[in-house]
Design an enzyme around this catalytic site. Structure first.
Site, short mmCIF file in Angstrom:
data_model
loop_
_atom_site.label_atom_id
_atom_site.label_comp_id
_atom_site.label_asym_id
_atom_site.label_seq_id
_atom_site.Cartn_x
_atom_site.Cartn_y
_atom_site.Cartn_z
N ASP A 133 0.82 -1.21 0.00
CA ASP A 133 0.00 0.00 0.00
C ASP A 133 0.86 1.27 0.00
O ASP A 133 1.49 1.60 1.00
CB ASP A 133 -0.91 0.00 1.23
CG ASP A 133 -2.03 1.03 1.13
OD1 ASP A 133 -1.98 1.87 0.22
OD2 ASP A 133 -2.95 0.98 1.95
N ASP B 19 -1.26 5.79 -6.83
CA ASP B 19 -1.57 4.90 -5.71
C ASP B 19 -1.77 3.48 -6.21
O ASP B 19 -2.57 3.25 -7.12
CB ASP B 19 -2.83 5.41 -5.00
CG ASP B 19 -3.24 4.53 -3.83
OD1 ASP B 19 -2.35 4.08 -3.09
OD2 ASP B 19 -4.45 4.30 -3.66
#
Length: 477
Positions: free
Chosen positions: A159, A357
């Protein structure tokens, strides 16, 4: 009569010259091929794939060379078997998770812009989510790392939108199902709780002190959360690479959509992320197709490939987790898409901008930019049969009768005049197994845009932290 014939010949010659001139002035539309048959085959395979049946991750080599670390990287679907029986329901589940994540990213930014301090968030008993959406949401890609001494290997969510590393720990008050045995602190000689006064504890957004020990909580946009003790441990990246004293959460109460993974590796820009704690000068990853059972690597300190398309990498003065990228615009079919100058700029207050992201799937663009990009694409695909929209997708096509199609190339443009052409499957994705494909972008009312992992798949994305650059390299997986 001869004069009339000459006039006709002259007009014909003029028309031919005019048409030839127009052809030279109007650049040809650039296209790329979408392999419909191959991608539909993957949709069927991912539904029937069972990780334990082939044990694809056992005894995989981990690499270590000097300061360069490299570990395997897998899609979520190749680690944990889906419970969905049809591909469309799987897609809708993914999109629902993705929307929750985007909401949480925007909420975190909103807190930062409005100066909401961690002291203003009440920790209560640290047993339930504090604020749904104060963090980032479930991930789609897993990496394999070692935790403890002696090291035991675990699948962890990757992440870039999160800083806090954590792992499920014994004893479990409430733990979800994971592929590996749950980490037992008593079996590690390097497990060490951090004090309440430590820098690691005071860096947490939500923490309390109990019995002289630092307790943490991280809540995610989909309702998932982890609660436990904040500690330091040895993390292993490769057979010979060990990083001592990494601060991470030892989660005794964990719930949500992390099923399959043992925890999470935070690669954000904050001080508690793994990249910051190991003082990495760079890191890179290549994301395989989410319906693929193959794997790639997550590398640290490997540098920028020579053939990378390079874009500026920026940080916000309001929130240090996110990686902002210098996106300036797009082209479709080789033609620039008209958008307002500076539309993607981040202002002095930290509002706006574009982040990249790996945990968000679908790229979100400010509505004005999305509409312009979509309209340019639709204008050049009038030969394709349309289909009804699906969930957040408003532009879809029925390709059930095609084995492959030519579609206009979509390109990202970055500061410095650099551009990157996307592969066809980076923006036309199947939403069922029967041939419905959708244009994989979506609008957002937020001022912040997000480049998601669908657009990143198949490309090595390299974050040169030392020089504030990000590079994109095709065929480097």
């Amino acid at each position: 009569m001869a004069s009339s014939s000459s006039s006709i010949h002259f007009l014909l010659l003029f028309c031919l010259l005019f048409i030839s001139t127009l052809a030279r002035l109007s650049p040809a539309t650039t296209t790329t091929t979408l392999d419909v048959a191959s991608s539909l085959q993957r949709t069927q395979h991912i539904l029937s794939f069972h990780p334990q049946s082939v044990q694809p991750f056992q005894n995989q080599p981990l690499f270590f060379n000097s300061s360069v670390f490299s570990v395997p990287l897998h899609s979520r679907g190749s680690v944990h078997k889906t419970h969905h029986t049809d591909y469309k329901s799987l897609v809708l589940s993914r999109l629902q998770r993705d929307s929750a994540r985007v909401d949480s990213l925007n909420t975190r930014l909103l807190f930062a812009l409005n100066g909401v301090k961690k002291s203003e968030i009440q920790a209560e008993a640290l047993s339930t989510p504090i604020i749904s959406g104060t963090s980032q949401g479930s991930g789609e890609y897993f990496t394999r790392v070692g935790v403890g001494s002696p090291a035991k290997q675990y699948y962890m969510v990757l992440d870039t939108g999160s800083d806090i590393n954590w792992i499920q720990c014994e004893p479990c008050a409430d733990c979800y199902q994971q592929s590996d045995p749950i980490f037992n602190p008593s079996g590690s000689s390097t497990y060490s709780p951090v004090s309440c006064e430590s820098r690691q504890c005071t860096s947490l957004d939500v923490s309390v002190c109990r019995g002289g020990k630092c307790l943490y909580q991280v809540s995610y946009g989909d309702g998932s959360y982890t609660v436990g003790e904040f500690v330091t441990e040895t993390v292993s990246l490769g057979n010979s690479g060990r990083i001592k004293g990494v601060a991470l959460g030892c989660g005794h109460d964990n719930e949500g959509l992390f099923v399959g993974a043992a925890g999470l590796v935070g690669l954000g820009g904050g001080s508690m992320s793994l990249t910051s704690q190991m003082k990495a000068t760079s890191f890179s990853y290549c994301l395989v197709d989410r319906d693929s059972t193959g794997s790639s690597t997550l590398d640290f300190n490997s540098g920028l490939p020579a053939d990378a398309v390079v874009a500026p990498l920026m940080k916000s003065g309001k929130i240090d987790t996110f990686y902002y990228i210098g996106l300036t615009g797009f082209s479709v079919g080789g033609q620039p898409v008209k958008i307002s100058p500076g539309l993607f700029d981040m202002d002095d207050s930290g509002d706006g901008g574009v982040i990249i992201d790996c945990g968000t799937a679908i790229t979100r663009l400010q509505t004005q930019a999305y509409n312009a990009l979509r309209d340019a694409f639709v204008k050049l695909t009038t030969d394709l049969p349309t289909a009804s929209g699906v969930a957040l997708f408003d532009t879809c096509y029925d390709l059930s009768s095609r084995s492959s199609v030519k579609i206009p190339t979509v390109s990202f443009h970055f500061g410095g005049g650099k551009s990157m052409d996307l592969a066809a499957n980076n923006y036309m994705i199947p939403v069922d197994s029967s041939g419905t494909y959708c244009f994989a972008f979506a609008p957002t009312t937020s001022s912040m845009s997000i480049i998601g992992n669908v657009q990143q798949q198949g490309t090595r994305v390299s974050f040169d932290l030392a020089n504030s650059r990000v590079g994109f390299s095709s065929h480097k997986c």
